[in-house]
Design an enzyme around this catalytic site. Sequence first.
Site, PDB file in Angstrom:
ATOM      1  N   ARG A  81      -9.963  60.375 119.253  1.00  0.00           N
ATOM      2  CA  ARG A  81      -9.711  59.446 120.030  1.00  0.00           C
ATOM      3  C   ARG A  81      -9.643  57.903 118.598  1.00  0.00           C
ATOM      4  O   ARG A  81      -8.571  57.274 118.760  1.00  0.00           O
ATOM      5  CB  ARG A  81     -10.800  59.171 121.067  1.00  0.00           C
ATOM      6  N   ASP A 121     -23.945  60.103 119.809  1.00  0.00           N
ATOM      7  CA  ASP A 121     -25.102  59.254 119.766  1.00  0.00           C
ATOM      8  C   ASP A 121     -25.542  58.369 120.861  1.00  0.00           C
ATOM      9  O   ASP A 121     -26.643  57.785 120.189  1.00  0.00           O
ATOM     10  CB  ASP A 121     -24.324  57.961 118.149  1.00  0.00           C
ATOM     11  N   GLY A 167     -20.927  65.290 120.105  1.00  0.00           N
ATOM     12  CA  GLY A 167     -20.310  64.332 121.042  1.00  0.00           C
ATOM     13  C   GLY A 167     -18.847  63.399 120.171  1.00  0.00           C
ATOM     14  O   GLY A 167     -18.586  64.741 119.564  1.00  0.00           O
TER      15      GLY A 167
END
Length: 617
Positions: A320, A210, A240
């Site tokens: 993550r 983003d 991403g």
Amino acid sequence: MAPPPPLAPSTPLLHGEFGSYPDRGPRFALTLTPQALHIQRLRPKPEARPRGGLVLLTEVSGCCTLRSRSPLDSAAYFCVYTYPRGRRGARRRAARTFRADGAATYEENRAEAQRWATALTCLLRGLPLPGDGEITPDLLPRPPRLLLLVNPFGGRGLAWQWCKNHVLPMISEAGLSFNLIQTERQNHARELVQGLNLSEWDGIVTVSGDGLLYEVLNGLLQRPDWEEAVKTPVGILPCGSGNALAGAVNRHGGFEPALGIDLLLNCSLLLCRGGSHPLDLLSVTLASGSRCFSFLSVAWGFVSDVDIQSERFRALGSARFTLGTVLGLATLHTYRGRFSYLPATVEPASPAPAHGLPRAKSELTLAPAPAPPVAHSPLHRSVSDLPLPLPQPALTSPGSPEPLPILSLNGGGPELAGDWGGAGDAPLSPDPLLPSPPGTPKAAQLSPISEGASEMAASSGLPPPTPGAPVSISAGGPPDHLLPPLGTPLPPGWVTMEGDFVLILAILPSHLGADLVAAPHARFDDGLVHLCWVRSGISRAALLRMFLAMERGTHFSLGCPYLGYAAAHAFRLEPLTPRGVLTVDGEQVEYGPLQAQVHPGLGTLLTGPPGCPGREA
């Protein structure tokens, strides 16, 4: 004159008999309807239940016509590129090539193959077919010109590999005209879009997370001509970690929730289909008085803490956030603040039909020889500068600003020898439906990779990017007529609450991540910002249950007394805790009071055609 009524999904539009390639034995009956291509084997033995006999148009990226390199072959060929879902749900590329050989001459067979390719392309692009007229390639306008911006560091450094192996082959199959640029540093995309001649492009697509789209939108709004610039359609192909907007686009297109490569393929299929949607943007005024624009979210507390603190685990990709959430729960903090908002007086608007973009023809043009080298500005590198280990001849994307290297279509080039050729079969070559439109500008005139673009960016008066700068500040954009200056009293009609919060989240689209549906009823153009907050006192177990339920968008049905929600047109957040983290679209901004207002439909998002959310066609 009123438009003709829409055709029923099962209405036959074309029907015909074709041979196969490379095997000359089997014969097939093809029937094209508004939603699918039906394939039935006729010889050597009809199938009672045809295997792979239904090709849904939602799984088709494009098609093309081909011809044999053998001068003795009078047949023409019609190829359909598809991405069906396998038994385990993952998409895999497949292609079916059919032989049009019902006539004695190549010209007649070519006309039949082109009739099918044109009709299928019109259905894919949402273009009307003539009710009783002849279906010819003249129905297809020029392909749209797309600028692809790739962050090679996105997706654990896999973004460029994914782009080369999946995105570029698919949009080439769709016949889209494109140029590709790799970004090299933070705010590089912002600089690029400030210097572009936007009239040369029909859309800007980011291939990353983003953050890159955030740079693009704020760069467009920093231009002197921001009112026209921000209307440029923008798109996102997820490579991403978070991929929140891509998750919302995937849902809008009617696909099942997906992650990783599957999400990328879904969004690429939607991009190939064309179509756009108005996009609400949020104007955010920070404590210093500077302003930036958000397409996603403003967060304070648990969400922003996890987002920023998990940066050190970026090598894990989307995992993550999982690790960051576990650590955040272990060290759960509360923050005291004052939160005010202007409540909405209307319900969120229902999704409107997507607006069409210029469509692409379904063919690729094979250049006779590699293109000569082109001099580029040192500002960035284009795809033709990158070391691609592809020995094929050069491929020119029709109407593209500059020549591009040929792309390996998941193992085979446009000549189809690798994918469909067999021993003793003459290879096939692309047979364009349409030549380049008359008056197409030369590559040098179209290319944004020129000294002129670099000079335009340098003369814009903007400060150079600062390494590690937390956010790009936008000086342009519409005024915030709903917001008084920060620090002054709010007008009547606002709701204010003060207390201790675990998190406050203001979100525009439905998704906070590719697999987190934070605002299930949000739409791209509902004119609302969706506010969620969690007050202090919630247990770690209840907070975890809430985020697990958010994967399905059912967290509001848990009946959690600490969870609040409101739809608003504007809000103000005043942290009363001296330390904390504030983020805008996942990027950390200065800590302190901020306020924001929705600007309905200010941007335009490339979404593809709408589908039924949560269910594939």
